[in-house]
Scaffold this motif. Sequence first.
Motif, PDB file in Angstrom:
ATOM      1  N   LEU A  62       0.831  -1.202   0.000  1.00 33.82           N
ATOM      2  CA  LEU A  62       0.000   0.000   0.000  1.00 33.82           C
ATOM      3  C   LEU A  62       0.871   1.261   0.000  1.00 33.82           C
ATOM      4  CD1 LEU A  62      -2.907  -0.743   2.515  1.00 33.82           C
ATOM      5  CD2 LEU A  62      -2.773  -1.164   0.072  1.00 33.82           C
ATOM      6  N   TRP A  65       0.315   3.527   3.150  1.00 32.93           N
ATOM      7  CA  TRP A  65       0.322   2.879   4.468  1.00 32.93           C
ATOM      8  C   TRP A  65       0.579   3.879   5.595  1.00 32.93           C
ATOM      9  CZ3 TRP A  65      -1.617  -1.097   6.682  1.00 32.93           C
ATOM     10  CH2 TRP A  65      -1.133  -1.552   7.904  1.00 32.93           C
ATOM     11  N   GLN A 276      -8.375  -1.547   6.825  1.00 37.23           N
ATOM     12  CA  GLN A 276      -7.118  -1.720   6.083  1.00 37.23           C
ATOM     13  C   GLN A 276      -5.965  -1.970   7.057  1.00 37.23           C
ATOM     14  OE1 GLN A 276      -6.585   0.634   2.310  1.00 37.23           O
ATOM     15  NE2 GLN A 276      -8.110   1.956   3.249  1.00 37.23           N
ATOM     16  N   ARG A 286      -4.464  -9.246   3.260  1.00 38.20           N
ATOM     17  CA  ARG A 286      -5.053  -8.004   2.742  1.00 38.20           C
ATOM     18  C   ARG A 286      -6.391  -7.760   3.420  1.00 38.20           C
ATOM     19  NH1 ARG A 286      -3.325 -10.603  -2.192  1.00 38.20           N
ATOM     20  NH2 ARG A 286      -1.289  -9.718  -2.726  1.00 38.20           N
TER      21      ARG A 286
ATOM     22  N   GLU B 126      -9.052  -4.552  -4.505  1.00 38.20           N
ATOM     23  CA  GLU B 126      -7.719  -4.599  -3.907  1.00 38.20           C
ATOM     24  C   GLU B 126      -7.578  -5.657  -2.822  1.00 38.20           C
ATOM     25  OE1 GLU B 126      -4.845  -1.027  -3.331  1.00 38.20           O
ATOM     26  OE2 GLU B 126      -6.122  -1.131  -1.569  1.00 38.20           O
TER      27      GLU B 126
END
Lengths: 535, 210
Positions: A62, A65, A276, A286, B126
């Motif tokens: 990412l 992040w 996330q 993920r 994603e």
Amino acid sequence: MSTFLGMPARPPRSPYGTGNLRGDEAFPRAAHHELGNGQLRRNLGRATTTIRAKRLDVTGELPDWEALRDAGSAIKTDAMNRLPELLEQLEHKVTEHGGTVHWARDSAEANEIVARLVKATGSSEVIKVKSMATQEIGLNEHLESVGITPYETDLAELIVQLAHDRPSHILVPAIHRNRDEIRQIFLDRIPGVDPELDNVPAHLAAAARAYLRQKFMTTKVAVSGANFGIAETGTLSVVESEGNGRMCLTLPDTLITVMGIEKVLPRYQDLEVFLQLLPRSSTGERMNPYTSLWTGVTPGDGPQGFHLVLLDNGRTAALADAIGRAALNCIRCSACLNVCPVYERTGGHAYGSTYPGPIGAVLTPQLAGMHAAADDPNSSLPYASSLCGACFDACPVKIDIPSLLVELRHQHTEQTGTTPEKLAMKAAATVMKRPALYRGAQKAAGLGRAVAGRDGTISRLPPPFSGWSDSRDTAAPPRQTFRAWFASDEGRAALRAAADEHDRGRTREEPDRSQDESDRSRAEDHRNHGEDGTA
Amino acid sequence: MTTARDTVLGRVRDALALAPTPATVVPRAYRTGRVLPDAERLALFTDRLLDYKAEVHPCTADRTAQVVAEVLRDRGARRIGVPTGLDPRWVDAYDGEVCPDSADIPAPELDALDAVVTASAAGCAETGTIFLDGSPDQGRRALSLVPDLHLCVVDLSAVEAGVPEALARLVPERPTTLISGPSATSDIELERVEGVHGPRTLVVVIRTDR
């Protein structure tokens, strides 16, 4: 501390000796036993290394992040700042959607509320989703004491419960057990299990599935924790992998959720940050396989009775400390455990608390206090760290755990008054202020060689220094101090030789620049390689 | 007598008064509002689903019934459950028994189903996540949980690039389930085992046009 009118009293900690926030012995002693367990260290070493690598892979994926970490940290800080209004809003929204909200000052009160709610349904058993909060308050023990049987449904928690053991990791509580041990536990403790059961993880999981399916289908009450509670909408959330969470949250008639008051988030939108941060930090995935979000009661879908128990149990005491408050931002991902060199060697049991590892060393003393005078195990926890800072780097909500540990050590020494350690530090300060005394002391330190063994190591010192030597070996002081060596002929000669070598190296390099370049790139390769190897 | 509610809220207020801190502004510099072309979203979503050991079948909308029937036949599913609001044309070509769900069917009876077919509310490319929100074409939560095979039909138009974009499609108060691959555990020596309590097989049929 004297109290003045109009000045708020310091909010109380969770009561001493209830629940699971305090071990039986201080960390160094507990760690000493655990360090002797080779199986534990092999399992832990493999697990932490694997999860560390996976976490780095998916967080590196990412590009935002760090921005997510910043947002996560700020959302939690904002939530703590506005806790009263957010809790009231959460209560209002849950009630509006057909749920009932209960408040619990401490573990005893929370346990009583849950037991009363279960009894009101007429059921004498409950199925449980893995929950740190109910582990912290010792809910299972309490339910058993009033004739209610709790069944843990997370595979690892089931293993721990069947073995009458304690969890040793936040994420993978049975990581200290290997497949043979787990097979034996199942053979001994699961009624009607196939005696031919082997030790293949898939077969062991299948055995647990068969055992628990019956419980899911027939048990009328479930107890869960919550990863997040959204004030804006009254939405609760459980993040999991196996589907046992979904089973418990969906199939029974009544659902009772126990949530620490620090788990509240202001807005529904905030989930976009934590959904996330949490799975990537925790399991290195993920996204975890299942996340459930529910708001009160939905007619025709899921439990038609919903109770939310909001738990203090020392959280307000942590909140009252301007520095320590940051520990309440923890989202229980366990990333700090997996990077901690101390945890990796001692395992979770040595911490004696539901919350092990670096965050546990901070959170546990804050929730339950450090009772210095009584040789309290919790007052040893802030010292269970090398302060290397890896936990701070790994934390998805940027809790500065090393600084919090140092602050707790400070508070502990302030509380304890005069100790041999404090006297020693005072003496050292005096000596270091005066050069003549310092030189003398260095000479005297050379005498330390007298107590060292033949291998040049001091492993046992007399009291009051035995506290130091009990838990570590110390190299004997050198024959000569650095200052003495520096001033000696030998020292001067060594320095001159080093300077000459440096000059020779320079003149050799200058004529051929291309050689220099290739040296540099080789050095760079080497460095990169090293980083990969240690990551 | 003071209630626990008053005591806890009072303690929280006292604690904040003892250690006041300035108001915090939440920086939201992370990625939001991402838009990816269909082909990229499909590729990313498929890659992530496969990584989670889900089975993926992209197809055009007019082939939905055929693909659904093929998957169910290949898996030997003779009896399937469907939510009451599921488009009946999706199971047109299936020749087994179709059992419409209703709230009064007890959960143990769902255990007798070989599979369940549902629609979905949204998807996230994603992370390879599908979102169910209890709408009539997705049914109650127990229906997509108890049977061992879950066949989920996803419209590519409802698949967003990232988590923030996908969450923005949801109605917060609806009972919502996020599914990323089939049920899994790593509790025994950290070895991943697919399928513990939830469906052991997840098949995602992605409709690429509509």
